[in-house]
Design a protein around this motif. Structure first.
Motif, PDB file in Angstrom:
ATOM      1  N   ILE A  96     -18.731  47.614 -35.508  1.00  0.00           N
ATOM      2  CA  ILE A  96     -18.331  46.322 -34.933  1.00  0.00           C
ATOM      3  C   ILE A  96     -19.538  45.429 -34.665  1.00  0.00           C
ATOM      4  CG2 ILE A  96     -16.278  47.332 -33.859  1.00  0.00           C
ATOM      5  CD1 ILE A  96     -17.778  46.900 -31.135  1.00  0.00           C
ATOM      6  N   SER A  97     -20.737  46.013 -34.585  1.00  0.00           N
ATOM      7  CA  SER A  97     -21.921  45.223 -34.236  1.00  0.00           C
ATOM      8  C   SER A  97     -22.231  44.146 -35.270  1.00  0.00           C
ATOM      9  CB  SER A  97     -23.138  46.133 -34.057  1.00  0.00           C
ATOM     10  OG  SER A  97     -23.444  46.807 -35.265  1.00  0.00           O
ATOM     11  N   GLU A  98     -21.717  44.288 -36.482  1.00  0.00           N
ATOM     12  CA  GLU A  98     -21.975  43.281 -37.522  1.00  0.00           C
ATOM     13  C   GLU A  98     -21.218  41.982 -37.253  1.00  0.00           C
ATOM     14  OE1 GLU A  98     -19.651  43.916 -41.387  1.00  0.00           O
ATOM     15  OE2 GLU A  98     -19.491  45.904 -40.442  1.00  0.00           O
ATOM     16  N   PHE A  99     -20.262  42.001 -36.331  1.00  0.00           N
ATOM     17  CA  PHE A  99     -19.425  40.828 -36.093  1.00  0.00           C
ATOM     18  C   PHE A  99     -19.923  39.936 -34.955  1.00  0.00           C
ATOM     19  CE2 PHE A  99     -16.490  43.867 -38.080  1.00  0.00           C
ATOM     20  CZ  PHE A  99     -16.032  43.093 -39.131  1.00  0.00           C
ATOM     21  N   PHE A 100     -20.937  40.373 -34.207  1.00  0.00           N
ATOM     22  CA  PHE A 100     -21.434  39.515 -33.141  1.00  0.00           C
ATOM     23  C   PHE A 100     -22.929  39.730 -32.968  1.00  0.00           C
ATOM     24  CE2 PHE A 100     -19.262  43.222 -31.200  1.00  0.00           C
ATOM     25  CZ  PHE A 100     -20.360  43.908 -30.723  1.00  0.00           C
ATOM     26  N   ASN A 101     -23.574  38.757 -32.337  1.00  0.00           N
ATOM     27  CA  ASN A 101     -25.013  38.893 -32.093  1.00  0.00           C
ATOM     28  C   ASN A 101     -25.243  39.714 -30.825  1.00  0.00           C
ATOM     29  OD1 ASN A 101     -24.452  37.180 -29.951  1.00  0.00           O
ATOM     30  ND2 ASN A 101     -25.091  35.343 -31.069  1.00  0.00           N
ATOM     31  N   ASN A 102     -26.453  39.771 -30.393  1.00  0.00           N
ATOM     32  CA  ASN A 102     -26.812  40.660 -29.278  1.00  0.00           C
ATOM     33  C   ASN A 102     -26.520  40.009 -27.929  1.00  0.00           C
ATOM     34  OD1 ASN A 102     -27.855  42.967 -28.093  1.00  0.00           O
ATOM     35  ND2 ASN A 102     -29.914  42.111 -27.948  1.00  0.00           N
ATOM     36  N   ASN A 103     -25.269  39.596 -27.717  1.00  0.00           N
ATOM     37  CA  ASN A 103     -24.941  38.931 -26.458  1.00  0.00           C
ATOM     38  C   ASN A 103     -24.155  39.820 -25.500  1.00  0.00           C
ATOM     39  OD1 ASN A 103     -22.621  38.993 -27.979  1.00  0.00           O
ATOM     40  ND2 ASN A 103     -21.898  36.989 -27.336  1.00  0.00           N
ATOM     41  N   PHE A 104     -24.056  41.128 -25.803  1.00  0.00           N
ATOM     42  CA  PHE A 104     -23.397  42.078 -24.919  1.00  0.00           C
ATOM     43  C   PHE A 104     -24.428  43.010 -24.285  1.00  0.00           C
ATOM     44  CE2 PHE A 104     -19.636  40.929 -27.326  1.00  0.00           C
ATOM     45  CZ  PHE A 104     -18.601  41.069 -26.410  1.00  0.00           C
ATOM     46  N   TYR A 105     -24.136  43.439 -23.057  1.00  0.00           N
ATOM     47  CA  TYR A 105     -24.874  44.549 -22.471  1.00  0.00           C
ATOM     48  C   TYR A 105     -24.095  45.804 -22.842  1.00  0.00           C
ATOM     49  CZ  TYR A 105     -27.645  47.312 -19.236  1.00  0.00           C
ATOM     50  OH  TYR A 105     -28.494  48.249 -18.701  1.00  0.00           O
ATOM     51  N   LYS A 106     -24.700  46.694 -23.619  1.00  0.00           N
ATOM     52  CA  LYS A 106     -23.976  47.802 -24.248  1.00  0.00           C
ATOM     53  C   LYS A 106     -24.263  49.121 -23.545  1.00  0.00           C
ATOM     54  CE  LYS A 106     -25.868  46.292 -28.079  1.00  0.00           C
ATOM     55  NZ  LYS A 106     -26.153  44.893 -27.727  1.00  0.00           N
ATOM     56  N   ILE A 107     -23.193  49.849 -23.233  1.00  0.00           N
ATOM     57  CA  ILE A 107     -23.307  51.127 -22.535  1.00  0.00           C
ATOM     58  C   ILE A 107     -22.455  52.183 -23.236  1.00  0.00           C
ATOM     59  CG2 ILE A 107     -23.733  50.010 -20.304  1.00  0.00           C
ATOM     60  CD1 ILE A 107     -20.823  50.685 -19.539  1.00  0.00           C
ATOM     61  N   THR A 108     -22.785  53.442 -22.990  1.00  0.00           N
ATOM     62  CA  THR A 108     -21.947  54.542 -23.466  1.00  0.00           C
ATOM     63  C   THR A 108     -22.218  55.789 -22.650  1.00  0.00           C
ATOM     64  OG1 THR A 108     -21.125  55.665 -25.460  1.00  0.00           O
ATOM     65  CG2 THR A 108     -23.514  55.525 -25.201  1.00  0.00           C
ATOM     66  N   THR A 109     -21.281  56.716 -22.679  1.00  0.00           N
ATOM     67  CA  THR A 109     -21.465  58.043 -22.092  1.00  0.00           C
ATOM     68  C   THR A 109     -21.329  59.079 -23.200  1.00  0.00           C
ATOM     69  OG1 THR A 109     -19.105  58.214 -21.541  1.00  0.00           O
ATOM     70  CG2 THR A 109     -20.567  57.364 -19.836  1.00  0.00           C
ATOM     71  N   ILE A 110     -22.183  60.090 -23.167  1.00  0.00           N
ATOM     72  CA  ILE A 110     -22.205  61.125 -24.204  1.00  0.00           C
ATOM     73  C   ILE A 110     -22.177  62.493 -23.538  1.00  0.00           C
ATOM     74  CG2 ILE A 110     -23.604  62.163 -26.047  1.00  0.00           C
ATOM     75  CD1 ILE A 110     -24.535  59.365 -26.787  1.00  0.00           C
ATOM     76  N   ARG A 111     -21.426  63.383 -24.126  1.00  0.00           N
ATOM     77  CA  ARG A 111     -21.222  64.725 -23.563  1.00  0.00           C
ATOM     78  C   ARG A 111     -21.775  65.775 -24.517  1.00  0.00           C
ATOM     79  NH1 ARG A 111     -15.107  66.583 -21.777  1.00  0.00           N
ATOM     80  NH2 ARG A 111     -15.643  68.452 -20.566  1.00  0.00           N
ATOM     81  N   ASN A 112     -22.131  66.921 -23.968  1.00  0.00           N
ATOM     82  CA  ASN A 112     -22.488  68.053 -24.824  1.00  0.00           C
ATOM     83  C   ASN A 112     -21.403  68.208 -25.898  1.00  0.00           C
ATOM     84  OD1 ASN A 112     -22.038  70.982 -25.600  1.00  0.00           O
ATOM     85  ND2 ASN A 112     -24.036  71.122 -24.627  1.00  0.00           N
TER      86      ASN A 112
END
Length: 301
Positions: A96-112
């Motif tokens: 989805i990153s190809e559809f907008f410029n860097n105007n979001f603050y991006k977060i994620t959670t990752i698990r083992n």
């Protein structure tokens, strides 16, 4: 490790800090399946005024079937762009990153990855998307349980080219260079404190969502099958640990609990016939006393 029964009887109080430098960008949450994201999205979806959830699973030919979150995003892109959203979330691939410029603050959670896949499998059993007679190996081969979910979600090519060395390298690069806050799912509460502090949202009092209480064990063979089908994810997780990519933000500022509103959220206990609502501090004290008298536990962080 807190057992599932204790989790059902526990409320968490998250008290924000007074932060002078607020985050101005809209928030984007890449929701990795079975990485504690439901608890986060339930609360933040009520606290951000203009929010959009990209409905659907991460990949096609999955446990649920139907339209993917990526397809939902593409179909609604014009509406999303016009709505000036301040919170976008869902099981979205990095494409989805190809559809907008860097105007979001991006977060994620990752698990083992092994724990994540076991949780995914148990969730499927509980929801009836498979049963114990289904061979685990077949569920992977038929992509009912996707392989290397984390690598393929963040590679940027996971929709068309999965489970390759290229997808692994791209996934690490994208997470390292393009995700602003990456945290382990075990550290979700630190992320919540960070978000409500830097976006100046209400304090929180909540219970966890989607706590899976499937009481069965997996065989050694099953664990080996899970490991075999998540080799890239396991390597990526190890590399993220090695490179100290996971954050725990230690905010140094004063707490703002007194006379502040709280957002209450519980999948089990309704207040005024609602599972999610804003309450003031005085009302919270009364609710807390009543719940503690019924043996509920409150933990502050």
């Amino acid at each position: 490790m807190v057992n599932k029964e204790t989790q059902k009887n526990t409320f968490y109080k998250c008290i924000k800090y007074k932060i002078h430098n607020k985050l101005k960008k809209p928030l984007l949450f890449y929701h990795v399946p079975k990485c504690a994201g439901t608890t986060l999205t339930v609360m933040l979806s009520h606290l951000f005024k203009n929010q959009v959830r990209a409905m659907g699973p991460l990949f096609a030919n999955n446990d649920k079937g139907g339209e993917t979150a990526y397809e939902f995003f593409q179909k609604n892109l014009e509406l999303i762009n016009k709505s000036k959203i301040n919170f976008l979330y869902g099981h979205l691939p990095f494409e989805i990153s190809e559809f907008f410029n860097n105007n979001f603050y991006k977060i994620t959670t990752i698990r083992n990855p092994i724990d994540r896949t076991i949780s995914h499998y148990k969730w499927m059993l509980i929801r009836g998307f498979c049963n114990k007679n289904d061979k685990l190996k077949n569920l992977f081969n038929e992509n009912k349980i996707p392989k290397n979910v984390i690598v393929n979600q963040f590679s940027g090519i996971g929709l068309k080219e999965q489970n390759t060395e290229l997808s692994f390298n791209l996934a690490f690069k994208n997470i390292n260079d393009n995700i602003d806050y990456v945290c382990k799912s075990d550290d979700l509460f630190y992320l919540l404190k960070y978000i409500i502090s830097y976006y100046n949202l209400p304090n929180l009092v909540f219970q966890n969502y989607q706590v899976i209480n499937a009481d069965f064990s997996l065989s050694k063979e099953d664990i080996e099958i899970i490991e075999e089908n998540n080799q890239l994810d396991m390597q990526l997780y190890s590399l993220l640990l090695e490179k100290n990519i996971f954050k725990i933000e230690k905010i140094k500022s004063s707490k703002t609990e007194i006379e502040q509103d709280y957002f209450y959220s519980s999948p089990l206990i309704k207040i005024n016939n609602k599972n999610n609502l804003i309450i003031n501090y005085i009302k919270l004290i009364d609710i807390q006393k009543k719940l503690e008298s019924k043996k509920y536990i409150f933990k502050e962080f």
